[in-house]
Scaffold this motif. Structure first.
Motif, PDB file in Angstrom:
ATOM      1  N   PHE A  83       0.857  -1.185   0.000  1.00  0.00           N
ATOM      2  CA  PHE A  83       0.000   0.000   0.000  1.00  0.00           C
ATOM      3  C   PHE A  83       0.891   1.232   0.000  1.00  0.00           C
ATOM      4  N   PHE A  84       0.521   2.233  -0.807  1.00  0.00           N
ATOM      5  CA  PHE A  84       1.349   3.443  -0.842  1.00  0.00           C
ATOM      6  C   PHE A  84       0.552   4.636  -1.361  1.00  0.00           C
ATOM      7  N   PRO A  85       1.054   5.857  -1.058  1.00  0.00           N
ATOM      8  CA  PRO A  85       0.396   7.064  -1.578  1.00  0.00           C
ATOM      9  C   PRO A  85       0.650   7.177  -3.077  1.00  0.00           C
ATOM     10  N   PRO A  86      -0.077   8.093  -3.734  1.00  0.00           N
ATOM     11  CA  PRO A  86       0.214   8.357  -5.148  1.00  0.00           C
ATOM     12  C   PRO A  86       1.709   8.602  -5.348  1.00  0.00           C
ATOM     13  N   VAL A  87       2.218   8.122  -6.475  1.00  0.00           N
ATOM     14  CA  VAL A  87       3.667   8.159  -6.703  1.00  0.00           C
ATOM     15  C   VAL A  87       4.083   9.545  -7.206  1.00  0.00           C
ATOM     16  N   THR A  88       5.355   9.880  -6.969  1.00  0.00           N
ATOM     17  CA  THR A  88       5.836  11.222  -7.322  1.00  0.00           C
ATOM     18  C   THR A  88       7.247  11.192  -7.898  1.00  0.00           C
ATOM     19  N   GLY A  89       7.535  10.169  -8.711  1.00  0.00           N
ATOM     20  CA  GLY A  89       8.862  10.113  -9.327  1.00  0.00           C
ATOM     21  C   GLY A  89       8.961  11.003 -10.542  1.00  0.00           C
ATOM     22  N   GLY A  90      10.039  10.786 -11.266  1.00  0.00           N
ATOM     23  CA  GLY A  90      10.224  11.509 -12.517  1.00  0.00           C
ATOM     24  C   GLY A  90      10.874  12.868 -12.340  1.00  0.00           C
TER      25      GLY A  90
ATOM     26  N   GLY B  79      13.139   1.770 -31.982  1.00  0.00           N
ATOM     27  CA  GLY B  79      14.405   1.061 -32.059  1.00  0.00           C
ATOM     28  C   GLY B  79      14.879   0.732 -30.657  1.00  0.00           C
ATOM     29  N   ARG B  80      15.642   1.638 -30.070  1.00  0.00           N
ATOM     30  CA  ARG B  80      16.165   1.419 -28.721  1.00  0.00           C
ATOM     31  C   ARG B  80      15.417   2.299 -27.730  1.00  0.00           C
ATOM     32  N   VAL B  81      15.204   1.767 -26.539  1.00  0.00           N
ATOM     33  CA  VAL B  81      14.482   2.498 -25.501  1.00  0.00           C
ATOM     34  C   VAL B  81      15.248   2.383 -24.192  1.00  0.00           C
ATOM     35  N   ALA B  82      15.410   3.485 -23.499  1.00  0.00           N
ATOM     36  CA  ALA B  82      16.121   3.472 -22.216  1.00  0.00           C
ATOM     37  C   ALA B  82      15.376   4.298 -21.186  1.00  0.00           C
ATOM     38  N   ILE B  83      15.323   3.771 -19.962  1.00  0.00           N
ATOM     39  CA  ILE B  83      14.851   4.546 -18.808  1.00  0.00           C
ATOM     40  C   ILE B  83      15.851   4.332 -17.679  1.00  0.00           C
ATOM     41  N   ILE B  84      16.357   5.409 -17.135  1.00  0.00           N
ATOM     42  CA  ILE B  84      17.186   5.341 -15.931  1.00  0.00           C
ATOM     43  C   ILE B  84      16.549   6.265 -14.908  1.00  0.00           C
ATOM     44  N   HIS B  85      16.349   5.759 -13.698  1.00  0.00           N
ATOM     45  CA  HIS B  85      15.790   6.606 -12.635  1.00  0.00           C
ATOM     46  C   HIS B  85      16.675   6.471 -11.414  1.00  0.00           C
ATOM     47  N   ARG B  86      17.050   7.618 -10.872  1.00  0.00           N
ATOM     48  CA  ARG B  86      17.884   7.586  -9.681  1.00  0.00           C
ATOM     49  C   ARG B  86      17.031   7.511  -8.413  1.00  0.00           C
ATOM     50  N   VAL B  87      17.617   6.978  -7.339  1.00  0.00           N
ATOM     51  CA  VAL B  87      16.995   6.947  -6.015  1.00  0.00           C
ATOM     52  C   VAL B  87      18.026   7.426  -5.004  1.00  0.00           C
ATOM     53  N   GLY B  88      17.554   7.713  -3.799  1.00  0.00           N
ATOM     54  CA  GLY B  88      18.461   8.191  -2.754  1.00  0.00           C
ATOM     55  C   GLY B  88      18.462   9.701  -2.677  1.00  0.00           C
ATOM     56  N   ARG B  89      19.556  10.253  -2.141  1.00  0.00           N
ATOM     57  CA  ARG B  89      19.589  11.695  -1.873  1.00  0.00           C
ATOM     58  C   ARG B  89      20.120  12.474  -3.066  1.00  0.00           C
ATOM     59  N   LEU B  90      19.419  13.562  -3.420  1.00  0.00           N
ATOM     60  CA  LEU B  90      19.791  14.410  -4.560  1.00  0.00           C
ATOM     61  C   LEU B  90      19.769  15.871  -4.129  1.00  0.00           C
ATOM     62  N   VAL B  91      20.543  16.677  -4.825  1.00  0.00           N
ATOM     63  CA  VAL B  91      20.554  18.126  -4.566  1.00  0.00           C
ATOM     64  C   VAL B  91      20.188  18.861  -5.853  1.00  0.00           C
ATOM     65  N   PRO B  92      19.845  20.167  -5.752  1.00  0.00           N
ATOM     66  CA  PRO B  92      19.393  20.897  -6.934  1.00  0.00           C
ATOM     67  C   PRO B  92      20.361  20.779  -8.111  1.00  0.00           C
ATOM     68  N   ALA B  93      19.781  20.674  -9.301  1.00  0.00           N
ATOM     69  CA  ALA B  93      20.468  20.515 -10.578  1.00  0.00           C
ATOM     70  C   ALA B  93      20.905  19.075 -10.831  1.00  0.00           C
ATOM     71  N   ASP B  94      20.796  18.195  -9.827  1.00  0.00           N
ATOM     72  CA  ASP B  94      21.101  16.785 -10.087  1.00  0.00           C
ATOM     73  C   ASP B  94      20.135  16.220 -11.126  1.00  0.00           C
ATOM     74  N   GLN B  95      20.630  15.312 -11.903  1.00  0.00           N
ATOM     75  CA  GLN B  95      19.781  14.576 -12.846  1.00  0.00           C
ATOM     76  C   GLN B  95      18.986  13.517 -12.088  1.00  0.00           C
ATOM     77  N   ILE B  96      17.699  13.428 -12.357  1.00  0.00           N
ATOM     78  CA  ILE B  96      16.837  12.450 -11.673  1.00  0.00           C
ATOM     79  C   ILE B  96      16.481  11.301 -12.598  1.00  0.00           C
ATOM     80  N   VAL B  97      16.068  11.629 -13.810  1.00  0.00           N
ATOM     81  CA  VAL B  97      15.539  10.579 -14.690  1.00  0.00           C
ATOM     82  C   VAL B  97      15.986  10.837 -16.129  1.00  0.00           C
ATOM     83  N   TRP B  98      16.241   9.752 -16.842  1.00  0.00           N
ATOM     84  CA  TRP B  98      16.615   9.776 -18.255  1.00  0.00           C
ATOM     85  C   TRP B  98      15.634   8.897 -19.014  1.00  0.00           C
ATOM     86  N   VAL B  99      15.066   9.425 -20.080  1.00  0.00           N
ATOM     87  CA  VAL B  99      14.300   8.608 -21.026  1.00  0.00           C
ATOM     88  C   VAL B  99      14.881   8.866 -22.411  1.00  0.00           C
ATOM     89  N   GLY B 100      15.232   7.811 -23.107  1.00  0.00           N
ATOM     90  CA  GLY B 100      15.759   7.949 -24.458  1.00  0.00           C
ATOM     91  C   GLY B 100      15.090   6.963 -25.388  1.00  0.00           C
TER      92      GLY B 100
END
Lengths: 90, 154, 154, 90
Positions: A83-90, B79-100
């Motif tokens: 169970f979890f709240p609405p997601v907020t990734g991206g 053709g090719r598809v990529a998704i990268i998503h970061r987790v953990g601690r980030l600071v402003p201007a850090d990259q969070i997600v890549w979709v290609g």
């Protein structure tokens, strides 16, 4: 009655995430579940413990075995239910 | 060319140059390459944000992202598809997600990249907790993201 | 942050890494970065293409591209916008065009990048001549490009 | 009567590009143009030279002073007018 229980085929593993994880007394539990029932029945059973568990409201998102699920989806013994709240990734 | 998916959840940063290379190396079929990078902003809802913690649901996250890629492939010729998503601690201007996304056709590449981001925003199990100067707070899901995701429904 | 446009017509190749850096360096306001790269394909209309010559209208080309950027800025809230288009002789897999857009909002970044490509395809004075194994031929404009461009009309 | 003429205020510079440039006898010309007229009038005047110049058809795109123009746009002495096929960049 639940958190100390070891996983077994007569139980489900229940996980909580994000804000919900912080609001509930524990981040995961093993809940006795001997027969098939729905996601919503499981949620109400757990919430019925009262106090902080009342945070387990029906507007939460649910995943069964790591796939998004609706409130009427069947839960079987051995399943992993989150169970979890609405997601907020991206 | 065999379709190649690259789906990754990681704490470390990613390199745009290296990821672009992964999409295009030895690829003479796809004339269109669309990429999206989501980056951490230093303001949200009027408050300066100092850092961000990205929580996820290990195990489900990769499955959910792969499922989105599979859906995109069923809708568009990619053709090719990529998704990268970061987790953990980030600071402003850090990259969070890549979709290609690469495709022989630019319209399909644009549509698939935007679809993947819209679907990821509402269906992949990530949650953001912000640290502002005042406090910590969980980021609320936005109705605009829900609306954007619904545009793609059949 | 002052809006920054980068519009360039050149024979030399461009670096995706350097252009991404130009969009994002010291930019903590724009959470969304959408980029498009158009690359030369090795097949067109069933024939293997060996090389391509890109002719343009010096003087008008830069003005036309700058006008498209100005139009995009009037429609969407954008941070930095870049268009680079190569001219001269190219071979398969060569990069032809770069469009990069940053914005606080991903929907606006996606829309502006796709708009710029659709408008460029029908309004910027570039012409492609292909060398196939058999002959040289001017590439014909495609009705699908016209249709895509018309989607943006008010 | 045109190509050897030097640019003057009583003429326009006319440019051709791509396929059209190859089909016409010359890639540019200075065309006498002492008063205002339309793009379409200029095009018909030049095409009226006959032979290969008939390739200057009305389905071509036109730019006046490096901006896209319609067939009824005014052309003034000193302007730069370009005719070309539909563009194929990107």
């Amino acid at each position: 009655m639940t958190s100390a229980a070891e996983p077994s085929t007569a139980a489900v593993t229940v996980l909580f995430f994000a804000r919900l994880r912080e609001e509930l007394p524990q981040p995961r539990l093993h809940w006795p579940w001997s027969e098939a029932g729905t996601v919503n029945e499981l949620r109400r059973d757990i919430a019925a413990q009262g106090n902080d568990w009342a945070a387990l409201t029906e507007d939460l998102l649910v995943a069964v075995n790591q796939e998004m699920a609706g409130p009427e989806q069947t839960v079987k013994p051995g399943d992993e239910v989150a169970f979890f709240p609405p997601v907020t990734g991206g | 060319m065999t379709p190649v998916d690259h789906v990754q959840v990681q704490e470390t940063d990613f390199s745009v140059a290296a990821e672009y290379e992964r999409l295009t190396a030895a690829n003479t079929e796809d004339g269109a390459v669309v990429t999206f990078v989501g980056r951490m902003r230093d303001y949200n809802q009027g408050d300066r944000v100092q850092s961000l913690f990205l929580e996820h649901y290990p195990g489900m996250t990769e499955r959910a992202l792969q499922a989105l890629v599979t859906e995109a492939r069923a809708r568009w010729r990619l053709g090719r598809v990529a998704i990268i998503h970061r987790v953990g601690r980030l600071v402003p201007a850090d990259q969070i997600v890549w979709v290609g996304v690469t495709s022989p056709h630019r319209g399909e590449a644009f549509a698939a990249a935007e679809y993947l981001m819209d679907a990821l925003k509402t269906r992949a199990p990530f949650w953001k907790k912000e640290q502002t100067e005042q406090a910590e707070r969980w980021v609320e899901a936005r109705e605009t993201d829900e609306q954007r995701a619904r545009r793609w429904e059949p």
